[in-house]
Scaffold this active site. Structure first.
Site, PDB file in Angstrom:
ATOM      1  N   VAL A   5       0.842  -1.314  -0.132  1.00 29.31           N
ATOM      2  CA  VAL A   5       0.223  -0.108   0.106  1.00 29.31           C
ATOM      3  C   VAL A   5       1.009   1.365   0.010  1.00 29.31           C
ATOM      4  CG1 VAL A   5      -1.584   1.463   1.186  1.00 29.31           C
ATOM      5  CG2 VAL A   5      -1.287  -0.747   1.117  1.00 29.31           C
TER       6      VAL A   5
ATOM      7  N   ASP B 178      10.583  -6.184 -13.425  1.00 35.78           N
ATOM      8  CA  ASP B 178       9.188  -5.906 -13.213  1.00 35.78           C
ATOM      9  C   ASP B 178       8.732  -5.344 -14.159  1.00 35.78           C
ATOM     10  OD1 ASP B 178       6.526  -6.351 -13.138  1.00 35.78           O
ATOM     11  OD2 ASP B 178       6.265  -5.756 -11.019  1.00 35.78           O
TER      12      ASP B 178
HETATM   13 MN    MN Z   1       4.048  -1.209  -9.595  1.00 38.50          MN
END
Ligand code: MN
Ligand code: ADP
Length: 495
Positions: free
Chosen positions: A245, A384
């Site tokens: 978060v 990523d």
């Molecule tokens: Mn991300």
């Protein structure tokens, strides 16, 4: 025949003696009272704890939060008095040493909350003693029951303790004050309706702030950062992902002179619920930097390792001059970094922004550069990389989200790099950048390797062969092969 008819004896469930019994009356009364004033400490917990994370430690947390709040108020009062005493005088005295809130300590990687202060609270009067639960004290003729007016009054006063903490009861508890039942009942009514009201207000507030998305322990951590002045305010949530978060916060003052806290910060809280992290094991388990530690760790520590990894990777990138968030502080599973964006508005992801063809081309070449720098200077593969983890800010691309980044010699490092290359190539080819290399060309350009396969299947097979070769080398020689030599030549995989 009785003129009033036959008495229905079966309906009498207890004897007259029972009904008249003082003892029974007391018991009934006590039962009633117990129902009216259940021994719930939960009243105090109510508004602060939400959701599923109610654990036994939350009482402690609550106490700590209250104590900190209290210390803060105390300090504010101290400052007011300091000001009053000093006035315009050229010579001033300082109450600094009496302050209770001290700069945020960034030391401990300790497991539990390190803030534990069990000082006796000097502001709180001792509770007046109440009659015990059995309802009377003393013996024989000297018996004092709870119906005794004085005792009852005192007891009513003491019961004000059961009211919600935000309900102001003044000094009454400390004094020998006797409240009549009538007054007490009126107060009770008021207190309960106030409590409901404040719970409603609090609920609203919680939905609008950062707090709702994290567990009590994390909230305490965040609270401490604000309390220490490191962060000014936490304004709200930017993103809730599966694994983290992210909050926005305004930076505060640093405890040390040499460290500057950026005016706006992003706080990335790595989620302590573990399910989502299971499938990420492969990134960290095989990362030799964390290898020794992995096996011995409990899940909570593994989460912290993700945060730690992100911090280290960001630092490497920062040192290489790659545009990325700057690390402010790492505390357990909470990473504070500089905010990419302005006035609480985060920079858009590359996937959400419409760029002119000129900017698109510029972005592409910048990313090509960054990927090479990342590989060669930082010895990292993003792992990523996609338009989701690149932000467009200030006319350039910023890289974020590097907790899963690995070194190229990671057993799957080259596969990750190839995947990154595919994402980048596809994005820019679709985006109309004619110059964009295809994924295989990009892979070679970034890694400095020279894999010649002209189709994806063969290309990937070669990548995996290289990885395996490297693994075997580690097995046999106990050390990694260098992925690239210092003069920029392609790495030598054969011995
Ligand atoms: Mn991300
Ligand atoms: P996740 O693993 O959840 O994808 P990210 O690090 O990608 O975590 O953060 C999620 C989102 O939060 C990002 O897509 C971005 O919009 C926002 N974000 C993260 N870090 C920052 C930052 N330093 N500045 C501005 N926005 C950020």
């Amino acid at each position: 025949q009785c003129p009033w008819g036959a008495p229905n004896t079966t309906s009498i469930s207890c004897s007259l003696a029972d009904v008249m019994s003082e003892q029974l009356a007391k018991e009934l009364q006590l039962e009633e009272e117990n129902a009216a004033f259940p021994e719930v400490v939960a009243v105090a917990e109510g508004p602060f704890i939400t959701g599923e994370n109610i654990d036994t430690s939350s009482d402690l947390m609550l106490a700590q939060m209250l104590q900190m709040e209290f210390d803060r108020e105390y300090d504010a009062q101290l400052r007011r008095e300091e000001k009053k005493i000093n006035g315009d005088s050229k010579v001033s005295i300082s109450f600094e040493n009496y302050r209770k809130v001290h700069p945020y300590d960034s030391d401990s990687s300790e497991d539990e909350v390190d803030w534990q202060d069990t000082r006796h609270d000097p502001y709180r009067a001792d509770k007046p003693t109440t009659t015990p639960r059995k309802g009377f004290i003393g013996k024989g003729k000297d018996i004092t029951t709870k119906h005794d007016e004085v005792v009852c009054g005192r007891k009513n006063t003491a019961r004000m303790e059961n009211f919600a903490p935000e309900f102001q009861v003044g000094d009454g508890i400390g004094m020998d004050l006797k409240l009549s039942n009538q007054v007490f009942n009126a107060l009770k009514q008021h207190a309960y309706s106030e409590e409901r009201r404040s719970a409603r207000l609090h609920e609203k507030k919680e939905h609008s702030t950062a707090e709702k998305a994290v567990d009590p322990k994390t909230r305490l951590l965040l609270y401490k950062m604000v309390n220490a002045g490191m962060l000014e305010t936490i304004t709200g949530c930017i993103s809730t992902g599966k694994e983290s978060v992210v909050f926005h916060a305004y930076g505060g003052k640093s405890a040390t002179e040499d460290k500057v806290i950026p005016p706006e910060c992003a706080i990335k809280v790595f989620k302590t619920t573990l399910n989502e992290f299971k499938n990420r094991d492969k990134y960290i388990k095989d990362d030799y930097r964390f290898k020794d530690r992995f096996s011995k760790l409990n899940p909570r520590k593994i989460i912290r390792m993700w945060a730690e990894k992100e911090m280290h990777n960001l630092t490497r990138m920062q040192n290489a001059g790659i545009p990325c968030p700057q690390v402010v502080i790492l505390k357990k599973h909470v990473l504070v970094m500089s905010f990419i964006g302005q006035d609480q508005i985060p920079a858009p992801k590359l996937k959400d922004v419409t760029l002119s063809s000129e900017d698109m081309k510029k972005a592409y070449y910048q990313i090509l550069d960054m990927m090479q720098q990342l590989y060669k200077e930082c010895n990292l593969v993003h792992a990523d990389l996609s338009e989701y983890n690149m932000l467009w800010h200030d006319g350039k691309v910023w890289l974020i989200d590097v907790s899963q980044s690995v070194e190229p010699t990671h057993p799957h490092g080259l596969e990750f790099l190839f995947r990154d290359c595919r994402n980048v190539s596809q994005f820019f080819q679709k985006g109309g950048v004619a110059e964009a290399l295809n994924e295989r060309e990009l892979f070679n350009a970034v890694s400095g390797l020279n894999i010649t396969a002209d189709n994806e299947v063969d290309f990937q097979a070669e990548i995996e062969a290289l990885e395996k070769m490297n693994e075997d080398h580690v097995q046999n020689h106990g050390k990694k092969l260098s992925m690239f030599s210092s003069d920029g030549d392609p790495p030598i995989y054969d011995e």
